[in-house]
Design a protein around this motif. Structure first.
Motif, PDB file in Angstrom:
ATOM      1  N   GLU A   1     -50.184  31.954  23.846  1.00  0.00           N
ATOM      2  CA  GLU A   1     -50.003  31.436  22.485  1.00  0.00           C
ATOM      3  C   GLU A   1     -51.355  30.932  21.967  1.00  0.00           C
ATOM      4  O   GLU A   1     -51.936  30.007  22.531  1.00  0.00           O
ATOM      5  CB  GLU A   1     -48.952  30.321  22.495  1.00  0.00           C
ATOM      6  CG  GLU A   1     -48.551  29.896  21.105  1.00  0.00           C
ATOM      7  CD  GLU A   1     -47.381  28.908  21.088  1.00  0.00           C
ATOM      8  OE1 GLU A   1     -46.687  28.743  22.118  1.00  0.00           O
ATOM      9  OE2 GLU A   1     -47.194  28.294  20.031  1.00  0.00           O
TER      10      GLU A   1
ATOM     11  N   VAL B   1     -37.241  30.165  27.816  1.00  0.00           N
ATOM     12  CA  VAL B   1     -37.684  29.149  26.850  1.00  0.00           C
ATOM     13  C   VAL B   1     -36.515  28.574  26.073  1.00  0.00           C
ATOM     14  O   VAL B   1     -36.372  27.355  25.952  1.00  0.00           O
ATOM     15  CB  VAL B   1     -38.721  29.756  25.874  1.00  0.00           C
ATOM     16  CG1 VAL B   1     -39.159  28.725  24.845  1.00  0.00           C
ATOM     17  CG2 VAL B   1     -39.913  30.303  26.636  1.00  0.00           C
ATOM     18  N   GLU B   2     -35.699  29.446  25.523  1.00  0.00           N
ATOM     19  CA  GLU B   2     -34.634  28.973  24.630  1.00  0.00           C
ATOM     20  C   GLU B   2     -33.508  29.994  24.549  1.00  0.00           C
ATOM     21  O   GLU B   2     -33.656  31.146  24.958  1.00  0.00           O
ATOM     22  CB  GLU B   2     -35.203  28.735  23.227  1.00  0.00           C
ATOM     23  CG  GLU B   2     -35.763  30.010  22.618  1.00  0.00           C
ATOM     24  CD  GLU B   2     -36.531  29.805  21.318  1.00  0.00           C
ATOM     25  OE1 GLU B   2     -36.644  28.673  20.844  1.00  0.00           O
ATOM     26  OE2 GLU B   2     -37.018  30.815  20.779  1.00  0.00           O
TER      27      GLU B   2
ATOM     28  N   HIS C   1     -44.563  26.618  27.669  1.00  0.00           N
ATOM     29  CA  HIS C   1     -43.700  25.962  26.684  1.00  0.00           C
ATOM     30  C   HIS C   1     -43.145  24.631  27.189  1.00  0.00           C
ATOM     31  O   HIS C   1     -42.432  23.947  26.469  1.00  0.00           O
ATOM     32  CB  HIS C   1     -42.508  26.881  26.392  1.00  0.00           C
ATOM     33  CG  HIS C   1     -41.642  27.051  27.610  1.00  0.00           C
ATOM     34  ND1 HIS C   1     -42.036  27.817  28.692  1.00  0.00           N
ATOM     35  CD2 HIS C   1     -40.441  26.525  27.941  1.00  0.00           C
ATOM     36  CE1 HIS C   1     -41.101  27.756  29.623  1.00  0.00           C
ATOM     37  NE2 HIS C   1     -40.123  26.977  29.190  1.00  0.00           N
TER      38      HIS C   1
ATOM     39  N   ASP D   1     -46.604  18.170  26.169  1.00  0.00           N
ATOM     40  CA  ASP D   1     -46.561  19.548  25.684  1.00  0.00           C
ATOM     41  C   ASP D   1     -48.011  19.993  25.522  1.00  0.00           C
ATOM     42  O   ASP D   1     -48.744  19.455  24.680  1.00  0.00           O
ATOM     43  CB  ASP D   1     -45.803  19.564  24.336  1.00  0.00           C
ATOM     44  CG  ASP D   1     -45.647  20.963  23.775  1.00  0.00           C
ATOM     45  OD1 ASP D   1     -46.508  21.818  24.057  1.00  0.00           O
ATOM     46  OD2 ASP D   1     -44.674  21.197  23.036  1.00  0.00           O
TER      47      ASP D   1
ATOM     48  N   ARG E   1     -49.276  22.410  24.131  1.00  0.00           N
ATOM     49  CA  ARG E   1     -49.621  22.888  22.777  1.00  0.00           C
ATOM     50  C   ARG E   1     -49.889  21.717  21.852  1.00  0.00           C
ATOM     51  O   ARG E   1     -50.821  21.733  21.057  1.00  0.00           O
ATOM     52  CB  ARG E   1     -48.490  23.780  22.246  1.00  0.00           C
ATOM     53  CG  ARG E   1     -48.359  25.049  23.079  1.00  0.00           C
ATOM     54  CD  ARG E   1     -47.050  25.730  22.878  1.00  0.00           C
ATOM     55  NE  ARG E   1     -45.924  24.876  23.241  1.00  0.00           N
ATOM     56  CZ  ARG E   1     -44.664  25.193  23.038  1.00  0.00           C
ATOM     57  NH1 ARG E   1     -44.361  26.321  22.451  1.00  0.00           N
ATOM     58  NH2 ARG E   1     -43.695  24.387  23.423  1.00  0.00           N
TER      59      ARG E   1
ATOM     60  N   PRO F   1     -43.465  31.523  22.715  1.00  0.00           N
ATOM     61  CA  PRO F   1     -43.829  30.144  23.000  1.00  0.00           C
ATOM     62  C   PRO F   1     -44.464  29.978  24.387  1.00  0.00           C
ATOM     63  O   PRO F   1     -43.860  30.324  25.395  1.00  0.00           O
ATOM     64  CB  PRO F   1     -42.498  29.387  22.916  1.00  0.00           C
ATOM     65  CG  PRO F   1     -41.641  30.254  22.052  1.00  0.00           C
ATOM     66  CD  PRO F   1     -42.056  31.665  22.335  1.00  0.00           C
ATOM     67  N   GLY F   2     -45.703  29.511  24.406  1.00  0.00           N
ATOM     68  CA  GLY F   2     -46.381  29.228  25.668  1.00  0.00           C
ATOM     69  C   GLY F   2     -46.797  30.445  26.457  1.00  0.00           C
ATOM     70  O   GLY F   2     -47.173  30.336  27.618  1.00  0.00           O
TER      71      GLY F   2
ATOM     72  N   THR G   1     -42.218  20.885  28.285  1.00  0.00           N
ATOM     73  CA  THR G   1     -42.493  19.643  27.545  1.00  0.00           C
ATOM     74  C   THR G   1     -42.306  18.385  28.398  1.00  0.00           C
ATOM     75  O   THR G   1     -42.487  17.287  27.913  1.00  0.00           O
ATOM     76  CB  THR G   1     -41.563  19.535  26.320  1.00  0.00           C
ATOM     77  OG1 THR G   1     -40.221  19.679  26.772  1.00  0.00           O
ATOM     78  CG2 THR G   1     -41.862  20.611  25.286  1.00  0.00           C
TER      79      THR G   1
END
Ligand code: UAG
Ligand code: ATP
Length: 601
Positions: free
Chosen positions: A411, A205-206, A540, A554, A556, A407-408, A542
């Protein structure tokens, strides 16, 4: 949007000499020296003072981009003999060592541009090995080139050398396995912070270093980028690292230069066979993480047969963990076992016990048995790193257990109706996600999902069948169609769904809505307060790629918008009902004849 070439890098790096670097790698020292302050293996990410690592790729040799890298300020190049040939062919002025594996062809190429190949140095330069040759008219200064047989295996150690071996300043935790890496990494980070660490994170994710956060391009970055992130972490005062180690990363030596304090294994199911060939090769690559070159100790979940096999073949000390939530029943002979799993809020509470009798009870906020396994793995990895048991148990009590939002990944965006976004994008994950949500859904369980275009078409009907068997309401929509015809991808999913419906003779509502945002809006609008809507497949992510074009999407955000629209609709209906009631009351008090404003006759 962040560029795919954005990187987290340390702000200040002590320059290292190329001669020292070459010696550290066991390579010949080039004729000329230079200082390097960074490392990049993609020309588009090169910064002034970098060592450009030109890797032989499946599609192209990175040396093809060396001229641009040097133009961007690269002060040295690390590559193989083929890379040197490419440099010479392009007329990039360089200094190599004569006995460094540079072939006759390269030497000839260099000579053809006027190089002096004599003495200790072979220089691919137009002049006599000076620093300002005019070779092939690039006008760039000649850069030292370190030549190694396999630049991929050298890239990690080289970057670690340049950045001062940053991994050694961090408590390092590496997670591998087919499913659960991302989730467990977040839980690990949550717990490490709970016991007082300043945590850094690297995964799908990040990437997080202190206040610096960057969306990820790969699950595990290329070696040069990874070492830069670790150096940035040290600079930011981070002292622990929770990271995902993909099988691609192990095979491509992206994590060379790191020996993890604790490696963790979640599970293994069929995946990525396009890259690894067969399941055993895929497993063998994962098993490499549990050798002294890559880790000091391991924690292996033995809920599947691959976990059992891995615990046996691991070459580092391994603690086994059995949770009883996977395909194998609880194994009492494991070092750590999970018991007394019970529903707790949105997730589960469970007891974790060591064979020596130490025991703690904690919880995870994420639903499903597999999240108990992920949470337990995070706790055991921290304990096996040497963290005191009481400190970990105390922290878990303070931080509400393994309560990190991932995230995702399962969630939860709302509770009435419950709306959950999850990354489940294959049959097994979809089945598990639906099974995880069923027990805590009082009303109907809806699922909105699709299948990816241009990838693994075989799984589409199975995903359709899994949805019908796990949910009450199925909305089939687009995932990432990529270049494929969207309608035919949905049709394959729908065929599987209808076939399962016919076979099982059940009543499940199946709807097709191509536009994903509209599909999410439809499912949320139709949900009652007691229902659950699972939006599966993209987590997550996008960007949705349709016919080669990227669209912002996205799940979410779409789900939140749909919830807000549903709320507005409910408020509007309530207001209308109130207005009608008021009108009725008014008429009742002003007219002796009661008139129902709803009645038209
Ligand atoms: C199959 C695979 O992993 N391929 C990776 C591999 O690509 P490659 O060998 O084809 O490289 P290439 O395109 O020929 O380029 C060779 C060299 O030239 C460089 N180059 C290339 C083009 C350019 O303009 N400039 C430039 O400098 C490249 O950075 C590279 O160093 O090396 C490239 C960079 O070195 C990676 O970006 C690329 O990952 C691709 C994009 C990819 O999709 N990888 C996925 C499959 C992956 O690694 N996934 C795992 C997670 C899997 C999971 O568990 O879900 C991950 O860790 O992310
Ligand atoms: N331990 C587990 N066993 C099986 N499925 C899991 C497990 N943990 C998570 N999942 C499911 O697998 C999917 C991916 O989870 P997660 O992102 O944590 O795994 P990952 O290993 O990082 O996968 P990826 O590399 O695809 O991102 C989610 O749909 C999640 O519901």
């Amino acid at each position: 949007m962040t560029s795919p070439h954005s990187r987290i890098r340390p702000a200040a790096v002590t320059p290292r000499r190329v001669s020292d670097l070459a010696a550290a790698l066991g390579a010949q020292v080039p004729a000329a020296d230079a200082g390097v302050t960074g490392v990049a293996s993609d020309n588009r990410a090169v910064q002034p003072g970098d060592l450009f690592v030109a890797l032989p790729g499946a599609r192209v040799h990175g040396a093809r981009f060396a001229a641009d890298a040097v133009a961007r300020g690269a002060s040295a190049v690390l590559t193989d003999a083929a890379g040197v040939e490419e440099l010479a062919a392009q007329g990039v002025p360089f200094h190599a060592a004569p006995a460094s594996g540079v072939t006759a062809a390269a030497a000839t190429g260099a000579a053809a541009t006027g190089a002096a190949v004599s003495g200790a140095a072979a220089s691919g330069t137009a002049a006599s090995g000076g620093d300002e040759p005019g070779g092939a008219g690039t006008g760039a200064p000649a850069v030292p080139v370190v030549v190694v047989p396999d630049p991929r295996t050298a890239a990690g150690p080289a970057a670690a050398h340049v950045y001062g071996s940053p991994a050694e300043s961090l408590a390092t935790f590496g997670l591998t396995g087919t499913n659960g890496k991302t989730t467990t990494t977040y839980q690990l980070d949550h717990l490490l912070r709970g016991i007082g660490h300043k945590g850094g994170l690297v995964g799908t994710v990040e990437t997080r270093s202190g206040d610096r956060v960057l969306p990820s391009v790969l699950t595990t970055p290329e070696a040069a980028d990874l070492q830069a992130v670790l150096a940035a972490m040290v600079e930011d005062g981070v002292d622990s690292l929770a990271m995902e180690v993909s099988s691609h990363a192990i095979a491509q030596h992206r994590v060379d230069g790191i020996v993890y304090d604790v490696a963790g294994f979640t599970n293994l199911t069929q995946d990525h066979l396009d890259f690894h060939g067969d399941l055993e090769s895929y497993f063998a690559v994962k098993a490499e993480l549990f050798t002294p070159a890559r880790s000091r100790r391991g924690v292996v979940v033995v809920d599947d047969e691959h976990g059992v096999a891995l615990a046996k073949r691991a070459e580092v000390p391994v603690a086994t963990l059995s949770t009883g939530t996977g395909v194998r029943p609880l194994d009492d002979s494991a070092d750590w076992t999970v018991s007394d799993v019970a529903p707790d809020g949105t997730g589960s509470a469970f007891t974790l016990t060591h064979a020596d009798g130490r025991s703690l009870r904690t919880r995870t906020s994420l639903p499903g048995g597999y999240n108990v396994a992920n949470a337990a793995l995070a706790v055991v990895m921290v304990l096996e790193s040497g963290a005191p048991f009481d400190a970990v148990a105390g922290a878990l009590a303070r931080i509400d257990g393994l309560a990190a939002t991932v995230p995702g990944r399962m969630e939860v965006l709302a509770s009435r109706p419950r709306v959950v976004v999850d990354f489940a994008h294959n049959t097994e994950a979809l089945e598990l996600a639906l099974a995880a949500l069923r027990p805590t859904t009082a009303g109907r369980l809806s699922v909105v999902f699709g299948a990816t275009g241009d990838r693994d078409p075989g799984k589409r009907p199975f995903m359709g069948a899994a949805a019908v068997r796990g949910a009450d309401v199925v909305v089939v929509t687009d995932d990432d169609p990529h270049g494929e015809d969207r309608a035919s991808v949905r049709k394959a999913v729908l065929d599987g769904a209808h076939e399962a419906l016919a076979e099982d003779g059940t009543t499940v509502e199946i709807t097709e809505i191509a536009d994903r945002a509209a599909a999410i809006a439809h499912a949320v609008a139709a949900a009652d307060d007691d229902d659950t809507v699972l939006v599966a497949g993209r987590g997550h992510e996008t960007i949705q790629e349709i016919a080669g074009e990227d669209h912002l999407l996205d799940d979410r955000e779409e789900a939140r918008a749909a919830l807000a629209a549903r709320q507005a609709e409910i408020a509007e209906q309530a207001e209308l009902a109130q207005d009608r009631a008021l009108t009725r009351d008014f008429r009742l008090t002003t007219d002796h004849t009661a008139v129902d404003p709803e009645r038209t006759n």
